[in-house]
Structures are given as C-alpha cells and as structure tokens.
Design a protein around this motif. Structure first.
Motif, PDB file in Angstrom:
ATOM      1  N   VAL A 140       0.855  -1.189   0.000  1.00  0.00           N
ATOM      2  CA  VAL A 140       0.000   0.000   0.000  1.00  0.00           C
ATOM      3  C   VAL A 140       0.890   1.237   0.000  1.00  0.00           C
ATOM      4  N   GLY A 141       0.735   2.080  -0.983  1.00  0.00           N
ATOM      5  CA  GLY A 141       1.503   3.310  -1.065  1.00  0.00           C
ATOM      6  C   GLY A 141       0.639   4.529  -0.868  1.00  0.00           C
ATOM      7  N   SER A 142       1.151   5.664  -1.296  1.00  0.00           N
ATOM      8  CA  SER A 142       0.419   6.925  -1.228  1.00  0.00           C
ATOM      9  C   SER A 142       0.928   7.797  -2.370  1.00  0.00           C
ATOM     10  N   ALA A 143       0.158   8.820  -2.705  1.00  0.00           N
ATOM     11  CA  ALA A 143       0.559   9.685  -3.824  1.00  0.00           C
ATOM     12  C   ALA A 143       1.926  10.299  -3.584  1.00  0.00           C
ATOM     13  N   ASN A 144       2.173  10.743  -2.365  1.00  0.00           N
ATOM     14  CA  ASN A 144       3.490  11.233  -1.939  1.00  0.00           C
ATOM     15  C   ASN A 144       3.955  10.406  -0.756  1.00  0.00           C
ATOM     16  N   PRO A 145       5.255  10.244  -0.573  1.00  0.00           N
ATOM     17  CA  PRO A 145       5.721   9.606   0.658  1.00  0.00           C
ATOM     18  C   PRO A 145       5.455  10.512   1.861  1.00  0.00           C
ATOM     19  N   GLN A 146       5.304   9.891   3.012  1.00  0.00           N
ATOM     20  CA  GLN A 146       5.131  10.692   4.220  1.00  0.00           C
ATOM     21  C   GLN A 146       6.436  11.408   4.553  1.00  0.00           C
ATOM     22  N   ILE A 147       6.334  12.664   4.992  1.00  0.00           N
ATOM     23  CA  ILE A 147       7.485  13.411   5.486  1.00  0.00           C
ATOM     24  C   ILE A 147       7.208  13.828   6.925  1.00  0.00           C
ATOM     25  N   GLU A 180       3.957  15.285   8.393  1.00  0.00           N
ATOM     26  CA  GLU A 180       3.667  16.576   7.773  1.00  0.00           C
ATOM     27  C   GLU A 180       3.274  16.475   6.298  1.00  0.00           C
ATOM     28  N   GLY A 181       3.195  15.279   5.759  1.00  0.00           N
ATOM     29  CA  GLY A 181       2.942  15.139   4.327  1.00  0.00           C
ATOM     30  C   GLY A 181       1.563  15.565   3.889  1.00  0.00           C
ATOM     31  N   GLY A 182       0.603  15.570   4.819  1.00  0.00           N
ATOM     32  CA  GLY A 182      -0.747  16.019   4.498  1.00  0.00           C
ATOM     33  C   GLY A 182      -1.544  15.001   3.699  1.00  0.00           C
ATOM     34  N   TYR A 183      -2.574  15.504   3.042  1.00  0.00           N
ATOM     35  CA  TYR A 183      -3.550  14.632   2.377  1.00  0.00           C
ATOM     36  C   TYR A 183      -2.893  13.696   1.374  1.00  0.00           C
ATOM     37  N   ALA A 232      -0.655   7.403  12.891  1.00  0.00           N
ATOM     38  CA  ALA A 232      -0.126   6.285  12.111  1.00  0.00           C
ATOM     39  C   ALA A 232      -0.589   6.360  10.668  1.00  0.00           C
ATOM     40  N   ALA A 233      -1.737   7.017  10.442  1.00  0.00           N
ATOM     41  CA  ALA A 233      -2.256   7.228   9.088  1.00  0.00           C
ATOM     42  C   ALA A 233      -1.822   8.571   8.515  1.00  0.00           C
ATOM     43  N   GLY A 234      -1.133   9.404   9.308  1.00  0.00           N
ATOM     44  CA  GLY A 234      -0.651  10.700   8.828  1.00  0.00           C
ATOM     45  C   GLY A 234      -1.691  11.790   8.850  1.00  0.00           C
ATOM     46  N   LEU A 235      -2.645  11.733   9.780  1.00  0.00           N
ATOM     47  CA  LEU A 235      -3.773  12.668   9.783  1.00  0.00           C
ATOM     48  C   LEU A 235      -3.438  13.938  10.566  1.00  0.00           C
ATOM     49  N   VAL A 236      -2.587  14.771   9.973  1.00  0.00           N
ATOM     50  CA  VAL A 236      -2.207  16.058  10.566  1.00  0.00           C
ATOM     51  C   VAL A 236      -2.274  17.125   9.481  1.00  0.00           C
ATOM     52  N   ASP A 237      -2.869  18.274   9.819  1.00  0.00           N
ATOM     53  CA  ASP A 237      -2.877  19.423   8.913  1.00  0.00           C
ATOM     54  C   ASP A 237      -1.853  20.425   9.417  1.00  0.00           C
ATOM     55  N   LEU A 284      -7.757  19.924   6.065  1.00  0.00           N
ATOM     56  CA  LEU A 284      -6.661  19.021   5.760  1.00  0.00           C
ATOM     57  C   LEU A 284      -6.568  18.778   4.252  1.00  0.00           C
ATOM     58  N   TYR A 285      -7.704  18.752   3.570  1.00  0.00           N
ATOM     59  CA  TYR A 285      -7.692  18.601   2.112  1.00  0.00           C
ATOM     60  C   TYR A 285      -7.416  19.946   1.428  1.00  0.00           C
ATOM     61  N   ARG A 286      -8.068  21.009   1.880  1.00  0.00           N
ATOM     62  CA  ARG A 286      -7.852  22.314   1.246  1.00  0.00           C
ATOM     63  C   ARG A 286      -6.394  22.745   1.332  1.00  0.00           C
ATOM     64  N   ASN A 287      -5.716  22.374   2.414  1.00  0.00           N
ATOM     65  CA  ASN A 287      -4.324  22.768   2.624  1.00  0.00           C
ATOM     66  C   ASN A 287      -3.335  21.705   2.135  1.00  0.00           C
ATOM     67  N   ARG A 288      -3.777  20.853   1.231  1.00  0.00           N
ATOM     68  CA  ARG A 288      -3.031  19.647   0.880  1.00  0.00           C
ATOM     69  C   ARG A 288      -1.640  19.918   0.318  1.00  0.00           C
ATOM     70  N   ASN A 289      -1.419  21.075  -0.285  1.00  0.00           N
ATOM     71  CA  ASN A 289      -0.111  21.365  -0.889  1.00  0.00           C
ATOM     72  C   ASN A 289       0.708  22.390  -0.111  1.00  0.00           C
ATOM     73  N   GLN A 290       0.169  22.909   1.001  1.00  0.00           N
ATOM     74  CA  GLN A 290       0.844  24.051   1.637  1.00  0.00           C
ATOM     75  C   GLN A 290       2.203  23.699   2.221  1.00  0.00           C
TER      76      GLN A 290
END
Length: 561
Positions: free
Chosen positions: A224-231, A324-327, A345-350, A410-416
């Motif tokens: 299972v991956g993600s669009a971006n790696p977690q940072i 800090e990787g976001g959505y 653990a799921a990365g749920l931080v804005d 968290l979604y609106r700020n997905r690229n900040q």
C-alpha cells in the motif's frame, strides 16, 4: 551525504508473524493498539454502540473491546502543543457541557510573529491559524480523561504492554503479540521476566502514533503506497512555570531557523502560571548537524522569549515527530483483513492549521462506526463467528474518512507544506495563493521525496545555543521527561545498513545532532548508542537507526505535556 545510504531496512519479519495466537491468548472482539486520542476515541465510540445494543438487544451487546498501551500509565507517551478543535469531543459526548471537557480554556487571541535575531514583526494571522473557538490543552490530560471514560464503559485498558508484532493467518490479522519484559542487556530472561502475551481479535485497529512500526510493516507487506511519501518534522517542547504567562496563542517563524529549513515555534498559555513552548523543524532540512533541541535553546535567547521565561522554571520537557505530508501522503488504503489504521499512524495532521488531535479522534470514531456496522451484519457464509473481519466489510472506513477530509482544511491545505520545499519566501507566496484560492492553486499535487532521500551538505553551527541560563542540556532535559528506563534494558535501536555494519563518522554526527535525548554520540569515528535515554520521539527512525518496541513502561513519563 544521503541518510538513506545508511538506513537499515524495516525489519518486517520482526513486526509480522505468520502464527495463530497461542492457547492462552486474551480473547477480544476488537483491539485498539495505542492508548492515544485515536485509539481511546475509537474504543469509547464502539463501547457506546455496545451499550446501546445491550439496552435494545442488538448484536454488539457482548462486545469485548481492548486498548493496548505501551506506556506505564495513560498519557505518559503523549505530547502535543496543543491547541485543540473540540469537534470530536462534541461528537463523542453530545450531552456534556464544553466546560466538562479536559481542556484548559478557550484561546483568547492569536499572534503570528516573524523573528529576526533581536527583533520581531507582527504578521497578519493566516486564516488557517485562527483559533477562535478552540482550546489550549494538555494532551496527557486529554488522554487520561478519555481513558477514564473508556473504562467506565467497560473497555479493557492494558497499560505497560507494547505491541511487538501482528499475528497473521493466511493474510488476515488475527491479533498481536506483546513485547516481553525483564530481559537483560543481551536479551536473556533476568529478574522480573515476563514473557510475551498474545491477544486475539476479529479486528485490530493500529493507532500507534507517528512511525508506528506495525502500521509501517503491514503497509509494506500489502504494497500500500500513497501519492506522496510521508514526510516528518521533529518538535521539541518545554513546559515552564512563569510569573506572567502570555495571554495569547503565539506562533513564530524565521529566526533561529535558516530559510531552507521549514518550521517555527509555538508559545501557549496553559493557565496556572504555565506556558508551553516548542520548536518544530522539518526533517528534510539539508543540515548534517540539524539539532532541534539546540535550536530551541537558541530560540529562548530571543528578547521576546526571554521576557516570558525570565524568573520562571522549567518543569517538563519532551519531543515527538509529526507527520507533515498532508492529504497526499495518507496511505491509499487504511483497511485490510482484520485491520484498520487510524490517527498519526495514518498521517492525519494538517500542518497549515497545526491540528492533529481532532483528526486522530475523528478517525477513531469512524473506525468504530465501520467496525460496528460490519459486526452488526453478522458473519458471512465463509466466516466463523470469531473469524477476522474481511477487508471488504471494513472498507467503509476508508470511504467515510476520505469523505470527511475532502470537506475539511486538511484537504484544502493539501499542498501548503509542500510549497515550502522551494524555500521560505517562495513557499510563503505559494501558500498565500493556496489560502486565497481555497486550495485550488496550483491545481496539481506537488510531488515530494522521503526525508531520508535528501542530501545533507550544510552546517548550522549551534555551539552558542547553550550560552544562556535558560538553556538546558540534553541529559538534563531527558531527566525532565520523567524517563525511568532501566539501564540494563536490551537496545531497541537498530543502526547500520546491515547487521554488524559500521556507521560512518558523518552519519554518526547526523544521528547525535538530531536526537534530542542524547541517545547517539560520536566518539571519534565511532557511533555510541545510549539506548536507555530514548524518549520514543522516532526522529532517527525517520533518517537512520530503526526503532523497535521495548519493555512496557520504558521511555518518558509525561504528566502535563
């Protein structure tokens, strides 16, 4: 120097065992691994559903729910700023008055400052950082309060039991095995030895917090991956008793951070003459001597900060990594056969709004709702009454969580956070455009790479960071964390690219600078590991030596962090 060249692989075989729970396993229906906001909120919600069914004769009436927590007491391994959105408390406890929630008071005002070495400029508060209606809080106190509510509802809360491995059968998660206790430095049974315990469950919810090893191992196993790696970022926090705490929630950017390091500070009034302050720095910073603890000591030398702390006393200290990787860094799937993943653990931080606690609690609630629906439907034709719930019956959790997030900051700020990969000022401009357009600019996802892949080729030079009576050395800071780990405990840290391999002097310097607790020291060209100092912040797990679970109750014992 690239940290990835020296990082050992995730020891997946350690964390996933293809084995049924033993005959003396503790039988549960649902097990939450991690007694933080996500795990406890989920356990409470599920227990509320079970209580409803006991009154109405529903299928959840006899549900056995457990929470497994590695710290000796609830809250002792929890650390956050924290300014809390009370949304999740209202969801879980709609009949309680807000004054009954474990929060320390409403935010009276917000202040954002740009610091120079001696001065400060007040900036307009970005919409994402306006905290009207939110509360300052201690995450330790929140977790203890949630734990008491869970136990009142009949949840089995097991403290002092780290989860060492997932137990799997034919691709299904069927429970966990805890870490043994009472081993000597070589890993042999000694005084007070307690063997591992197995717990079986139809559903295991991994709410382990940042860099949860079982979560990482399961995601890797499942591909299972993600669009971006977690940072990640590392936050180092201090709690001070001061004569005159500030009256506003304050965030700063700029000094003492260089422009190519993402981060900033927080200063929160906590009542009772308490103030919490900390510094958070992204672990993608290109510095071989990145030392967030030392940067926090330098930060305290600023006239504005000195004015708050003078005449005060440091009463508690701690550190923690933050996803800090976001959505775009949330795993594509958080559900599987017999398993769900929630919270940090799921990365749920804005990062833009500096919020994670209510997202963690929300994910726990949504996980409980999905489990309740699945269990209420009864076993399918191919399932026994005690079999692990198949992924198809737990997948509603993924759908519900994504749906809740796309209507959310968290979604609106997905690229900040990713905008600042191009530097402080270009990043600030891009982030402002993202705020103004509700996240539609720049349209496409900004790609990123893992923190461990970024080269380290610069130096900060932080020798003067301790030239102040307000500064605290790392060894003294660890004492303030309440760390009481046995000196003769086996090392739980795995340095080196392979067993027995030497760590280079440059990597030894990186690890010793980065670790806020003085676990790693460079002795000439050699790396020395002082494992009992570890406070489980997971910073070097991001860039270097792997962290593995150790005996229950080890690590910090936070009280008001």
């Amino acid at each position: 120097m690239i940290p990835a060249s020296a990082q050992p692989p995730l020891p997946r075989a350690r964390f996933i065992v293809e084995e049924d729970p033993g005959p003396e396993a503790v039988p549960l229906d649902v097990l939450f691994v991690g007694g933080g906001p996500a795990g406890l909120a989920g356990a409470i919600r599920l227990a509320q559903l079970a209580a409803r069914d006991r009154e109405e004769g529903g299928p959840l009436a006899d549900l056995e729910i457990g929470v497994l927590e590695k710290s000796g007491e609830l809250g002792e391994h929890c650390l956050s700023g924290a300014v809390v959105n009370p949304e999740a408390f209202r969801t879980l406890f709609p009949d309680l008055d807000e004054a009954e929630f474990p929060l320390r008071g409403r935010v009276a005002g917000d202040r954002v400052l740009l610091l120079t070495q001696r001065g400060r400029i007040r900036l307009p508060t970005p919409p994402s950082m306006r905290n009207h209606g939110h509360h300052v809080a201690s995450i330790c106190e929140i977790v203890r309060w949630l734990g008491a509510r869970a136990e009142e509802l009949g949840v089995n809360v097991f403290t002092g039991f780290p989860a060492d491995a997932l137990l799997m059968r034919g691709g299904q998660v069927v429970g966990v095995r805890t870490t043994p206790a009472g081993l000597d430095r070589e890993g042999n049974p000694a005084g007070g030895y307690m063997p591992a315990t197995d717990l079986s469950a139809r559903v295991t919810v991994l709410a382990e917090g940042t860099r949860g090893p079982l979560s990482l191992a399961w995601l890797e196993r499942e591909g299972v991956g993600s669009a971006n790696p977690q940072i990640f970022a590392l936050g180092v926090k201090e709690l001070w008793e001061v004569p005159h705490p500030p009256d506003a929630v304050t965030h700063t950017m700029g000094w003492p951070l260089p422009r190519d390091a993402f981060g900033g500070s927080f200063i929160y009034p906590m009542g009772e003459n308490l103030v919490s302050l900390g510094l958070v720095v992204g672990l993608d910073a290109p510095y071989v001597d990145l030392d967030v603890h030392a940067l926090l000591q330098r930060f305290k030398q600023h006239p504005f900060v000195r004015g708050i702390l003078d005449g005060g006393e440091l009463v508690e200290w701690g550190a923690k990594t933050i996803p800090e990787g976001g959505y775009h860094a949330i795993p594509d799937r958080l559900s599987g056969d017999g398993l769900l993943i929630a919270g940090d653990a799921a990365g749920l931080v804005d990062v833009a709004s500096l919020k994670g606690i209510h997202y963690a609690m929300r994910s726990g609630v949504l996980a409980a709702d999905a489990i309740g629906r699945a269990l209420s439907d009864g076993p399918g034709e191919a399932e026994g009454a005690a079999a692990a719930l198949p992924a198809v019956r737990l997948a509603s959790y993924d759908a519900a969580l994504r749906e809740s997030l796309v209507r959310d900051p968290l979604y609106r700020n997905r690229n900040q956070r990713l905008a600042f990969k191009s530097g402080f000022f270009p990043g600030g401009l891009k982030a402002g455009l993202m705020q103004a357009t509700g996240g539609t600019f720049p349209g496409a996802r900004i790609p990123s790479e893992p923190d461990v892949a970024g080269p380290r080729h610069k130096r900060l030079g932080l020798d003067s960071a301790y030239d102040s009576e307000l500064a605290v050395a790392k060894v003294d800071a660890v004492f303030r964390s309440g760390n009481a780990t046995r000196d003769d405990i086996p090392s739980h840290l795995l340095p080196g690219p392979a067993a027995g391999a030497e760590v280079s002097p440059e990597m030894a310097e990186l690890y010793s600078s980065l670790c806020p607790a003085g676990v790693y020291e460079r002795d000439g060209d050699r790396l020395v590991v002082n494992a009992p100092n570890c406070i489980d912040c997971k910073a070097t797990d991001v860039l270097g030596p792997r962290w593995t679970p150790r005996e229950g109750g080890s690590g910090p014992a936070y009280k008001r962090m």
